[in-house]
Design a protein around this motif. Structure first.
Motif, PDB file in Angstrom:
ATOM      1  N   GLY A   1       0.819  -1.208   0.000  1.00 55.45           N
ATOM      2  CA  GLY A   1       0.000   0.000   0.000  1.00 55.45           C
ATOM      3  C   GLY A   1       0.847   1.249   0.000  1.00 55.45           C
ATOM      4  N   MET A   2       0.358   2.270  -0.722  1.00 54.53           N
ATOM      5  CA  MET A   2       1.056   3.554  -0.664  1.00 54.53           C
ATOM      6  C   MET A   2       0.016   4.671  -0.623  1.00 54.53           C
ATOM      7  SD  MET A   2       2.549   3.932  -4.525  1.00 54.53           S
ATOM      8  CE  MET A   2       3.581   5.278  -4.005  1.00 54.53           C
ATOM      9  N   PRO A   3       0.364   5.809  -0.016  1.00 55.26           N
ATOM     10  CA  PRO A   3      -0.606   6.895   0.112  1.00 55.26           C
ATOM     11  C   PRO A   3      -1.114   7.356  -1.247  1.00 55.26           C
ATOM     12  CG  PRO A   3       1.303   7.317   1.495  1.00 55.26           C
ATOM     13  CD  PRO A   3       1.638   6.133   0.649  1.00 55.26           C
ATOM     14  N   LYS A   4      -2.387   7.662  -1.288  1.00 63.43           N
ATOM     15  CA  LYS A   4      -3.012   8.077  -2.533  1.00 63.43           C
ATOM     16  C   LYS A   4      -2.329   9.314  -3.127  1.00 63.43           C
ATOM     17  CE  LYS A   4      -7.469  10.056  -3.444  1.00 63.43           C
ATOM     18  NZ  LYS A   4      -8.897  10.063  -3.055  1.00 63.43           N
ATOM     19  N   GLU A   5      -1.999  10.277  -2.298  1.00 63.41           N
ATOM     20  CA  GLU A   5      -1.391  11.515  -2.802  1.00 63.41           C
ATOM     21  C   GLU A   5      -0.049  11.212  -3.470  1.00 63.41           C
ATOM     22  OE1 GLU A   5      -1.971  11.148   0.550  1.00 63.41           O
ATOM     23  OE2 GLU A   5      -4.059  11.786   0.339  1.00 63.41           O
ATOM     24  N   ARG A   6       0.711  10.355  -2.820  1.00 63.13           N
ATOM     25  CA  ARG A   6       2.013  10.028  -3.380  1.00 63.13           C
ATOM     26  C   ARG A   6       1.862   9.303  -4.713  1.00 63.13           C
ATOM     27  NH1 ARG A   6       6.754   6.764  -2.369  1.00 63.13           N
ATOM     28  NH2 ARG A   6       5.813   5.356  -0.856  1.00 63.13           N
ATOM     29  N   PHE A   7       0.871   8.441  -4.749  1.00 62.54           N
ATOM     30  CA  PHE A   7       0.607   7.708  -5.987  1.00 62.54           C
ATOM     31  C   PHE A   7       0.235   8.671  -7.113  1.00 62.54           C
ATOM     32  CE2 PHE A   7      -2.350   5.435  -8.783  1.00 62.54           C
ATOM     33  CZ  PHE A   7      -1.568   4.363  -9.144  1.00 62.54           C
ATOM     34  N   LEU A   8      -0.693   9.565  -6.840  1.00 59.07           N
ATOM     35  CA  LEU A   8      -1.155  10.484  -7.884  1.00 59.07           C
ATOM     36  C   LEU A   8      -0.057  11.450  -8.318  1.00 59.07           C
ATOM     37  CD1 LEU A   8      -4.794  11.251  -6.685  1.00 59.07           C
ATOM     38  CD2 LEU A   8      -4.050   9.812  -8.585  1.00 59.07           C
ATOM     39  N   SER A   9       0.746  11.913  -7.355  1.00 63.44           N
ATOM     40  CA  SER A   9       1.808  12.851  -7.736  1.00 63.44           C
ATOM     41  C   SER A   9       2.886  12.141  -8.547  1.00 63.44           C
ATOM     42  CB  SER A   9       2.402  13.522  -6.492  1.00 63.44           C
ATOM     43  OG  SER A   9       3.074  12.569  -5.697  1.00 63.44           O
ATOM     44  N   ALA A  10       3.128  10.870  -8.245  1.00 62.60           N
ATOM     45  CA  ALA A  10       4.092  10.111  -9.042  1.00 62.60           C
ATOM     46  C   ALA A  10       3.616  10.014 -10.489  1.00 62.60           C
ATOM     47  CB  ALA A  10       4.288   8.717  -8.453  1.00 62.60           C
ATOM     48  N   LEU A  11       2.316   9.820 -10.662  1.00 63.48           N
ATOM     49  CA  LEU A  11       1.769   9.750 -12.019  1.00 63.48           C
ATOM     50  C   LEU A  11       1.925  11.090 -12.729  1.00 63.48           C
ATOM     51  CD1 LEU A  11      -1.576   7.790 -11.548  1.00 63.48           C
ATOM     52  CD2 LEU A  11       0.618   6.935 -12.355  1.00 63.48           C
ATOM     53  N   ALA A  12       1.698  12.169 -11.977  1.00 65.83           N
ATOM     54  CA  ALA A  12       1.777  13.506 -12.574  1.00 65.83           C
ATOM     55  C   ALA A  12       3.211  13.837 -12.977  1.00 65.83           C
ATOM     56  CB  ALA A  12       1.244  14.547 -11.583  1.00 65.83           C
ATOM     57  N   ASP A  13       4.192  13.301 -12.235  1.00 70.51           N
ATOM     58  CA  ASP A  13       5.595  13.626 -12.507  1.00 70.51           C
ATOM     59  C   ASP A  13       6.182  12.799 -13.643  1.00 70.51           C
ATOM     60  OD1 ASP A  13       5.403  15.376 -10.478  1.00 70.51           O
ATOM     61  OD2 ASP A  13       6.449  14.147  -8.987  1.00 70.51           O
TER      62      ASP A  13
END
Lengths: 180, 180
Positions: free
Chosen positions: A92-104
């Motif tokens: 599991g990983m935090p949703k924010e971190r997941f989404l920001s990784a996608l954005a980067d």
DNA sequence: CGGCGTTTTGAGAGAGCTCAACATCGGTGG
DNA sequence: CCACCGATGTTGAGCTCTCTCAAAACGCCG
């Protein structure tokens, strides 16, 4: 190509926190706030929803490498329950971190979109299977899609996935044993 | 937020080429190579698959602003047919241009992922509805999801979307007229 | 051995599917 | 205007299949 895409999302979960799940243990239930994104490392997690009178219906059968409840990444709360079908480990990983990784990382975003697209096709296939009235047809379509009947002792899970009662599936299997 | 995401994908289609479709006209059929991505501008396009004995089943009901067969963006060939349910206009753009636009613009990629995620939820909901054995339950669940019964003369489309025969839906509607 | 869950099998009722006939509506053409 | 035609809506009867309730026979494990 599919393998490559799959790899990049997997890599994102490399340093994620692992959690063990006992058979029947729930990862989250409908209504819970979505704070993390989970990927199955080993075992199997079912995404399911309760119908009337306690029966449950499987909406996703997540094996190793599959992200559970992909669609929830853009929702604030879960719409379904997730329970381990067997002894499992999820990352599991935090949703924010997941989404920001996608954005980067555009390449990662494309992998993610492709993964979602396959989920759409899988879900549509499932709805196609479930609109068949006969159990025999559903089973044929399901088996023809690369699925295999689970070991003895877990046939009920297949019944839940096909959207039929246990008895109906047992009868169909018995019918096939004697007259294939 | 949903509106904003919706807007950005729509904007991508601003300078796309429009094509008119007559009622019943097909946009593409299963097996065709995927060369473009289409968004419905006006009217309605059904994504459907043929079952046995000629009946067809609706897998997506794409109204204005909705992308048809989103999942095909990452496939080489279509898995379903797309036909206009009524007089429609669709905007099409080359698949490569669409994908490269997503790669260049992270915000667009996120909108696209969110759109796919909603499609996953919609497809799962559809499969949930279709695993209900009674027509009354399917209709209730479908109506409770923001759907409305089409005008008289198009009830068969609703039947196809619910995965039941016309007669079954007609009977259920008659039942509701006299005893609500 | 004694529970507990899964598999098997039975019987009945309910509900949809199929086939079929007929009514209704809208458009076309004589 | 009216007859015709096709598609949609309506209703009936029979069949088949699943669902439900119920009762067994296994199989596994403490």
């Amino acid at each position: 190509m599919i393998t490559i895409m799959h790899m990049s999302i997997s890599k994102l979960f490399q340093d994620a926190r692992d959690t063990g799940l006992a058979p029947g243990e729930t990862l989250f239930v409908a209504g819970d706030e979505v704070t993390g994104i989970f990927m199955v490392r080993s075992g199997r997690v079912h995404l399911q929803r309760h119908t009337t009178h306690g029966a449950h219906m499987v909406l996703q059968n997540a094996g190793p490498g599959v992200v559970v409840a992909e669609a929830s990444a853009y929702s604030s709360r879960y719409h379904c329950d997730a329970v381990a079908a067997e002894e499992s480990v999820v990352a599991g990983m935090p949703k924010e971190r997941f989404l920001s990784a996608l954005a980067d990382e555009p390449a990662l975003a494309e992998s993610w979109s492709a993964l979602l697209a396959r989920s759409v096709q899988a879900a549509r296939l499932r709805s196609e299977i479930r609109s068949m009235p006969r159990v025999a047809d559903r089973l044929d379509a399901w088996l023809g899609e690369g699925n295999a009947l689970p070991e003895r002792g877990r046939w009920q899970e297949a019944a839940a996935e096909l959207g039929v009662t246990r008895e109906a599936l047992y009868r169909e299997l018995a019918r096939r044993r004697v007259k294939p």
